[in-house]
Design a protein around this motif. Structure first.
Motif, mmCIF file in Angstrom:
data_model
loop_
_atom_site.group_PDB
_atom_site.id
_atom_site.type_symbol
_atom_site.label_atom_id
_atom_site.label_comp_id
_atom_site.label_asym_id
_atom_site.label_seq_id
_atom_site.Cartn_x
_atom_site.Cartn_y
_atom_site.Cartn_z
ATOM 1 N N GLY A 128 19.799 15.240 66.265
ATOM 2 C CA GLY A 128 20.494 16.391 66.816
ATOM 3 C C GLY A 128 21.212 17.167 65.732
ATOM 4 O O GLY A 128 21.285 16.734 64.574
ATOM 5 N N ASP A 129 21.772 18.313 66.104
ATOM 6 C CA ASP A 129 22.480 19.143 65.123
ATOM 7 C C ASP A 129 23.637 18.389 64.480
ATOM 8 O O ASP A 129 23.932 18.601 63.295
ATOM 9 C CB ASP A 129 22.998 20.419 65.796
ATOM 10 C CG ASP A 129 21.872 21.352 66.209
ATOM 11 O OD1 ASP A 129 20.754 21.201 65.669
ATOM 12 O OD2 ASP A 129 22.111 22.214 67.076
ATOM 13 N N ASP A 130 24.297 17.522 65.233
ATOM 14 C CA ASP A 130 25.428 16.764 64.695
ATOM 15 C C ASP A 130 24.994 15.646 63.765
ATOM 16 O O ASP A 130 25.836 15.037 63.090
ATOM 17 C CB ASP A 130 26.254 16.168 65.840
ATOM 18 C CG ASP A 130 26.932 17.233 66.699
ATOM 19 O OD1 ASP A 130 27.099 18.361 66.199
ATOM 20 O OD2 ASP A 130 27.283 16.931 67.847
ATOM 21 N N ASP A 131 23.697 15.373 63.738
ATOM 22 C CA ASP A 131 23.182 14.288 62.897
ATOM 23 C C ASP A 131 22.623 14.799 61.576
ATOM 24 O O ASP A 131 22.144 14.011 60.764
ATOM 25 C CB ASP A 131 22.062 13.538 63.631
ATOM 26 C CG ASP A 131 22.488 13.038 64.994
ATOM 27 O OD1 ASP A 131 23.642 12.566 65.111
ATOM 28 O OD2 ASP A 131 21.683 13.138 65.942
ATOM 29 N N ILE A 132 22.678 16.116 61.373
ATOM 30 C CA ILE A 132 22.084 16.733 60.192
ATOM 31 C C ILE A 132 23.152 17.507 59.433
ATOM 32 O O ILE A 132 23.907 18.291 60.022
ATOM 33 C CB ILE A 132 20.949 17.696 60.590
ATOM 34 C CG1 ILE A 132 19.872 16.959 61.390
ATOM 35 C CG2 ILE A 132 20.343 18.347 59.355
ATOM 36 C CD1 ILE A 132 18.850 17.888 62.010
ATOM 37 N N ILE A 133 23.225 17.293 58.145
ATOM 38 C CA ILE A 133 24.185 17.993 57.292
ATOM 39 C C ILE A 133 23.408 18.755 56.218
ATOM 40 O O ILE A 133 22.622 18.155 55.474
ATOM 41 C CB ILE A 133 25.164 17.015 56.624
ATOM 42 C CG1 ILE A 133 25.939 16.216 57.680
ATOM 43 C CG2 ILE A 133 26.132 17.753 55.695
ATOM 44 C CD1 ILE A 133 26.672 15.024 57.112
ATOM 45 N N ILE A 134 23.597 20.052 56.174
ATOM 46 C CA ILE A 134 23.014 20.872 55.112
ATOM 47 C C ILE A 134 24.156 21.322 54.209
ATOM 48 O O ILE A 134 25.071 22.018 54.653
ATOM 49 C CB ILE A 134 22.281 22.104 55.673
ATOM 50 C CG1 ILE A 134 21.205 21.686 56.675
ATOM 51 C CG2 ILE A 134 21.683 22.925 54.533
ATOM 52 C CD1 ILE A 134 20.072 20.891 56.072
ATOM 53 N N VAL A 135 24.121 20.914 52.962
ATOM 54 C CA VAL A 135 25.195 21.266 52.031
ATOM 55 C C VAL A 135 24.826 22.563 51.324
ATOM 56 O O VAL A 135 23.800 22.624 50.627
ATOM 57 C CB VAL A 135 25.432 20.152 51.000
ATOM 58 C CG1 VAL A 135 26.504 20.570 49.993
ATOM 59 C CG2 VAL A 135 25.840 18.860 51.697
ATOM 60 N N PRO A 136 25.624 23.618 51.490
ATOM 61 C CA PRO A 136 25.327 24.880 50.800
ATOM 62 C C PRO A 136 25.312 24.678 49.289
ATOM 63 O O PRO A 136 26.140 23.956 48.735
ATOM 64 C CB PRO A 136 26.485 25.797 51.221
ATOM 65 C CG PRO A 136 27.017 25.190 52.486
ATOM 66 C CD PRO A 136 26.827 23.712 52.340
ATOM 67 N N SER A 137 24.367 25.302 48.638
ATOM 68 C CA SER A 137 24.229 25.121 47.195
ATOM 69 C C SER A 137 25.402 25.745 46.454
ATOM 70 O O SER A 137 25.864 26.836 46.783
ATOM 71 C CB SER A 137 22.918 25.743 46.705
ATOM 72 O OG SER A 137 21.817 25.038 47.207
ATOM 73 N N LEU A 138 25.883 25.030 45.459
ATOM 74 C CA LEU A 138 26.883 25.553 44.542
ATOM 75 C C LEU A 138 26.185 25.930 43.248
ATOM 76 O O LEU A 138 25.172 25.334 42.887
ATOM 77 C CB LEU A 138 27.957 24.502 44.261
ATOM 78 C CG LEU A 138 28.782 24.018 45.470
ATOM 79 C CD1 LEU A 138 29.691 22.876 45.041
ATOM 80 C CD2 LEU A 138 29.597 25.149 46.042
#
Length: 257
Positions: A128-138
């Motif tokens: 689900g959406d709560d199970d996925i983390i997308i880290v914005p690129s720095l």
């Protein structure tokens, strides 16, 4: 190419101005016999320019065949799906995807394709959406040095509502320093978190990291052979080829306990 008496002239593109300048000069440039482009995602106008050229245009890991006479690529989406399914088979319930957090040409498309492949595969696997983390690129524009980049990424993972137990990184060049920073911050890999990279470059084997293997040298060879065949006026039996990838299992992944 050099063995066939053709000179290979690299053209490095870092900015939109570089790319625009190349295409402005391209139609009138009579000094090249063929073009090989690597991993670029051109807009429709530039694809049209390529398609109207009378010289062969061959792509390497290009996301589209529009404007190309031939190409060779891996299937980034399928490779990313294999990684997600592997992490799920190990029992990981929360996954993170880390893009390439370094300054790179904004036109290289593999990171975009891989992120979409990760998201699509995760949803297909029931995350689900709560199970996925997308880290914005720095980027180096955001921070002072490379360690700060990866410290920032780890900080985002630590502050997430659900900390991931499985991390997929779009390239080994980012996964290796991230692995070092995770351990520096007290995360045990793979006991606390599994880490999977992509590319299987030499650094991955040095740190014994699980990763998705591809063979860029072979991609280049196939692209060169296709280009030479087109220059010789041959008709290619398979203009567009997909070469396989394979998951290499090392010590940075294990089953969730």
């Amino acid at each position: 190419m050099s063995k066939a008496d053709y000179d290979v002239v690299p053209y490095i593109v870092w900015t939109q101005e570089d790319l625009d300048r190349f295409f402005q000069n391209l139609p009138g440039n009579r000094n090249v016999d063929a073009i090989i482009e690597a991993s670029f995602d051109f807009d429709e106008a530039k694809k049209r320019v390529l398609g109207e050229l009378t010289i062969p245009v061959v792509g390497m890991n290009a996301p589209s065949t529009h404007g190309l006479d031939a190409g060779v690529a891996i299937d980034d989406a399928a490779a990313m799906s294999a990684i997600v399914r592997f992490l799920k088979s190990l029992g990981h319930k929360t996954l993170a995807y880390i893009g390439q957090p370094v300054n790179a040409s904004p036109f290289i498309c593999s990171d975009i394709v891989r992120e979409k492949g990760f998201l699509d595969a995760a949803k297909e696997c029931g995350y689900g959406d709560d199970d996925i983390i997308i880290v914005p690129s720095l980027t180096h524009m955001d921070v002072q040095n490379e360690q700060d980049i990866y410290s920032g990424i780890v900080a985002q993972l630590l502050s997430a509502p659900k900390q991931p137990t499985g991390i997929c990184v779009s390239v080994d060049a980012a996964a290796v320093p991230l692995l070092k920073e995770l351990r520096r911050m007290g995360w045990h890999v793979p006991q606390d978190v599994s880490v999977v990279g992509f590319d299987d470059d030499p650094s991955a084997s040095i740190v014994d990291m699980t990763t998705m293997h591809q063979n860029p040298t072979e991609i280049g060879r196939i692209a060169a052979r296709k280009t030479l065949a087109l220059l010789a006026g041959e008709t290619l039996e398979e203009p567009f080829s997909v070469i396989p990838t394979s998951l290499v299992l090392r010590s940075t992944t294990e089953r969730v306990h």
